[in-house]
Write a protein that holds these residues in place. Sequence first.
Motif, short mmCIF file in Angstrom:
data_model
loop_
_atom_site.label_atom_id
_atom_site.label_comp_id
_atom_site.label_asym_id
_atom_site.label_seq_id
_atom_site.Cartn_x
_atom_site.Cartn_y
_atom_site.Cartn_z
N LEU A 1 -5.43 4.93 -2.90
CA LEU A 1 -6.10 4.66 -1.64
C LEU A 1 -5.47 5.68 -0.62
CD1 LEU A 1 -5.61 0.63 -1.73
CD2 LEU A 1 -7.88 2.01 -1.99
N GLU B 1 -4.75 8.91 -0.98
CA GLU B 1 -5.26 9.90 -0.91
C GLU B 1 -6.81 10.12 -0.38
OE1 GLU B 1 -5.52 10.52 -5.17
OE2 GLU B 1 -3.01 11.03 -5.27
N ARG B 2 -7.51 9.17 -0.09
CA ARG B 2 -8.77 9.33 0.48
C ARG B 2 -8.61 9.73 1.98
NH1 ARG B 2 -11.47 3.92 -2.14
NH2 ARG B 2 -12.88 4.41 -0.44
N THR B 3 -9.72 10.41 2.36
CA THR B 3 -9.91 10.72 3.75
C THR B 3 -10.42 9.70 4.75
OG1 THR B 3 -12.09 11.55 3.16
CG2 THR B 3 -10.19 13.06 3.08
N GLU B 4 -11.16 8.73 4.02
CA GLU B 4 -11.71 7.61 4.72
C GLU B 4 -11.21 6.33 4.07
OE1 GLU B 4 -16.13 5.64 5.36
OE2 GLU B 4 -15.88 7.99 5.68
N LYS B 5 -10.74 5.55 4.88
CA LYS B 5 -9.86 4.20 4.48
C LYS B 5 -10.90 3.34 3.62
CE LYS B 5 -5.98 3.97 7.35
NZ LYS B 5 -5.81 5.23 7.82
N ALA B 6 -10.71 2.60 2.54
CA ALA B 6 -11.47 1.67 1.72
C ALA B 6 -11.62 0.49 2.75
CB ALA B 6 -10.70 1.16 0.54
N SER C 1 -3.30 3.22 3.78
CA SER C 1 -4.43 3.00 3.10
C SER C 1 -5.44 2.09 3.75
CB SER C 1 -4.08 2.39 1.67
OG SER C 1 -3.27 3.26 1.06
#
Length: 331
Positions: A248, A250-255, A292
């Motif tokens: 989570l 590492e993502r540019t857009e949060k889940a 995250s």
Amino acid sequence: MTDLTPAILEPDLAIVDAHHHLFHNANVTYGAQDYARDATSGHKVIASVYVDAHSFYRPDGPEVLRPLGEVEYANGIGAMARGGAFGGLGLCAGIVGHADLRHGAAVGELLDRAMAAAPERFRGIRQTTMDFPDERPYRYFMSGKPPMGVLEHPRFREGFAELARRGLSFDAAAFHHRLPEIAKLADAFPDTPIIVNNMGIAMALDTEGEDRRDVFALWAANLTDLAQRGNVTCKVGGLGMPFWNLGLHERTEKAGPEELARLWQPLIETALNAFGPARCMACSNYPPDSRSASYVDLWNALKLATTGFSGDERNALFHGTAKAIYRLDLP
């Protein structure tokens, strides 16, 4: 125009956020106003428990007493909240400070002074014991790498005994492979409340396949065994931190909350089934979990992930257990 305001699930469910921090150091600044902005963004957060962040320490004086500055700071924020500074939010209604128990009986003076400085809020201490055999996890620590070998220090239990003499609790921050040592500590001090932080984090960074499965199997086994001690409770949260290796951070857009709940639910259910909801308390672990999830989506996800439990069980999880364990004076 599209309304981008996130929907609040179960807006009337009262929440005591059982674990958050306020930081002011070289790595991050996140103060009372920052937390208040997050906590009043839609969910019914009625109060919070402040947990040590190695910030606001006294800059001089005896080393053993320097953490008193953090208790004094958090108590001031709590007093402001009680006076209405943050609306209806009981910010820092409970305070978990820091004490280096390696000082042995000398920590007694610190504990007495903390109790005198914050008699309505100071409830115990946390000393981070997050040992790991390599450096993988420490790049993500907001307060720097903690000392190693704390639990094995020859004077640690001497210092721990000072908590028992004063009816104070111990927040245990440890990775999954050290949970058996926390169990031994609980056995040695059966009258001292021990609160496992963030579900005894499964440190699965940089693992995959069978190695990753082995980490989570050992985590579940150790956590379930620890739950056999009646003086131990568990904080349900911290799942937004990188250590779980859910990808989570590492993502540019949060889940969103649905995806978070899908990823978190099996882990949350492991903790709840081990301890029972009456011995668990939900928390945001903010700001570390902000890597995250937004504050709103984090609580939406925790609500979604626990819909299978009864109303009484969820009331305990979201506010009742924290209020009881930390003896919070709430209206």
